[in-house]
Motif scaffolding. Structure first.
Motif, short mmCIF file in Angstrom:
data_model
loop_
_atom_site.label_atom_id
_atom_site.label_comp_id
_atom_site.label_asym_id
_atom_site.label_seq_id
_atom_site.Cartn_x
_atom_site.Cartn_y
_atom_site.Cartn_z
N TYR A 197 9.81 -13.51 4.57
CA TYR A 197 8.89 -12.27 4.35
C TYR A 197 9.37 -11.05 5.15
O TYR A 197 9.58 -11.29 6.45
CB TYR A 197 7.31 -12.54 4.80
CG TYR A 197 6.71 -13.82 3.73
CD1 TYR A 197 6.20 -13.42 2.69
CD2 TYR A 197 7.02 -15.06 4.19
CE1 TYR A 197 5.50 -14.43 1.94
CE2 TYR A 197 6.34 -16.11 3.20
CZ TYR A 197 5.72 -15.53 2.32
OH TYR A 197 5.05 -16.40 1.18
N LEU A 198 9.59 -10.13 4.55
CA LEU A 198 9.80 -8.84 5.09
C LEU A 198 8.80 -7.58 5.03
O LEU A 198 8.22 -7.53 3.89
CB LEU A 198 11.20 -8.42 4.53
CG LEU A 198 12.46 -9.33 4.86
CD1 LEU A 198 13.32 -8.76 3.68
CD2 LEU A 198 12.81 -9.64 6.00
N LEU A 199 8.49 -6.88 5.94
CA LEU A 199 7.50 -5.69 5.91
C LEU A 199 8.62 -4.74 5.89
O LEU A 199 9.01 -4.36 7.19
CB LEU A 199 6.48 -6.03 6.83
CG LEU A 199 5.54 -4.69 6.94
CD1 LEU A 199 4.71 -4.77 5.76
CD2 LEU A 199 4.73 -4.76 8.06
N LEU A 200 8.46 -3.85 5.02
CA LEU A 200 9.23 -2.48 5.13
C LEU A 200 8.45 -1.47 4.59
O LEU A 200 7.40 -1.55 3.80
CB LEU A 200 10.41 -2.74 4.31
CG LEU A 200 10.55 -3.31 2.77
CD1 LEU A 200 10.42 -2.39 1.80
CD2 LEU A 200 11.51 -4.26 2.64
N GLU A 201 8.93 -0.18 4.85
CA GLU A 201 8.32 1.01 4.27
C GLU A 201 8.49 1.19 2.87
O GLU A 201 9.83 0.76 2.41
CB GLU A 201 8.96 1.97 5.02
CG GLU A 201 8.72 2.39 6.45
CD GLU A 201 9.35 3.42 7.00
OE1 GLU A 201 9.80 4.41 6.29
OE2 GLU A 201 9.16 3.55 8.36
N THR A 202 7.64 1.72 2.07
CA THR A 202 7.73 1.91 0.67
C THR A 202 8.75 2.65 0.29
O THR A 202 9.41 2.44 -1.00
CB THR A 202 6.52 2.08 -0.09
OG1 THR A 202 5.53 1.31 0.46
CG2 THR A 202 6.50 2.28 -1.51
N ASP A 203 9.19 3.78 1.06
CA ASP A 203 10.30 4.69 0.82
C ASP A 203 11.71 4.07 0.81
O ASP A 203 12.73 4.79 0.48
CB ASP A 203 10.32 5.87 1.81
CG ASP A 203 9.11 6.79 1.63
OD1 ASP A 203 8.35 6.89 0.28
OD2 ASP A 203 8.52 7.38 2.58
N SER A 204 11.73 2.86 1.70
CA SER A 204 13.12 2.43 1.63
C SER A 204 13.50 1.51 0.50
O SER A 204 14.40 0.83 0.29
CB SER A 204 13.16 1.52 2.89
OG SER A 204 12.27 0.54 2.87
N ILE A 205 12.69 1.42 -0.73
CA ILE A 205 12.94 0.92 -1.90
C ILE A 205 14.03 1.81 -2.88
O ILE A 205 13.56 2.72 -3.10
CB ILE A 205 11.69 0.42 -2.64
CG1 ILE A 205 10.84 -0.66 -1.69
CG2 ILE A 205 12.11 -0.10 -4.19
CD1 ILE A 205 9.62 -0.57 -2.45
N ASN A 232 1.01 -1.15 -0.03
CA ASN A 232 0.10 -0.01 0.11
C ASN A 232 0.96 1.26 0.20
O ASN A 232 2.17 1.06 -0.23
CB ASN A 232 -1.07 -0.05 1.30
CG ASN A 232 -0.29 0.06 2.43
OD1 ASN A 232 0.83 0.31 2.54
ND2 ASN A 232 -0.95 -0.70 3.48
N LYS A 233 0.17 2.30 0.25
CA LYS A 233 1.18 3.58 0.43
C LYS A 233 2.43 3.78 1.19
O LYS A 233 3.52 4.16 1.02
CB LYS A 233 0.28 4.67 0.31
CG LYS A 233 -0.53 5.07 -1.04
CD LYS A 233 -1.18 6.55 -0.79
CE LYS A 233 -1.97 6.54 -1.96
NZ LYS A 233 -2.66 8.03 -2.12
N ALA A 234 2.02 3.16 2.27
CA ALA A 234 3.13 3.08 3.28
C ALA A 234 4.04 2.02 3.42
O ALA A 234 5.32 2.11 3.99
CB ALA A 234 2.68 3.56 4.53
N ASP A 235 3.60 0.91 3.38
CA ASP A 235 4.14 -0.54 3.78
C ASP A 235 4.21 -1.27 2.32
O ASP A 235 3.26 -1.23 1.63
CB ASP A 235 3.56 -1.14 4.78
CG ASP A 235 3.59 -0.52 6.16
OD1 ASP A 235 4.62 0.29 6.41
OD2 ASP A 235 2.71 -0.64 6.80
N CYS A 236 5.36 -2.12 2.48
CA CYS A 236 5.38 -2.95 1.30
C CYS A 236 5.74 -4.53 2.00
O CYS A 236 6.82 -4.53 2.74
CB CYS A 236 6.38 -2.40 0.38
SG CYS A 236 6.65 -3.70 -0.94
#
Length: 89
Positions: free
Chosen positions: A75-83, A59-63
């Motif tokens: 499985y890793l949950l990370l912020e979309t901005d860290s891509i 989604n907009k915040a998490d990936c």
């Protein structure tokens, strides 16, 4: 005469530093915008910490990404901005 030359050199160096640092910032902003617009499920990505994985959901915040091989997945949950970049779309 020498004082004017020193000021000119100082101004040139300050302008060069400004343009190089500004250019790097503009490239990073452009890359982040590209990632935000083109990220989708199934994309192979690389994070800023150089983790390579495939997007499972976002989604907009998490990936949520999956990383590893067929036998051992993580499985890793990370912020979309860290891509950092998209390897394959």
């Amino acid at each position: 005469m020498n004082l004017k030359l020193e000021y000119i050199i100082l101004i040139i160096l300050a302008l060069m530093f400004y343009f190089y640092s500004l250019k790097d910032d503009l490239v990073k902003k452009k890359n982040k915008k590209f990632v935000r617009e083109n990220l989708k499920v199934g994309s192979k990505i690389m994070t800023e910490s150089k983790i390579i994985g495939e997007v499972v959901e976002f989604n907009k915040a998490d990936c949520l990404i999956i990383s590893g091989n067929e036998e051992k997945n993580s499985y890793l949950l990370l912020e979309t901005d860290s891509i950092e970049k998209i390897l394959e779309i």
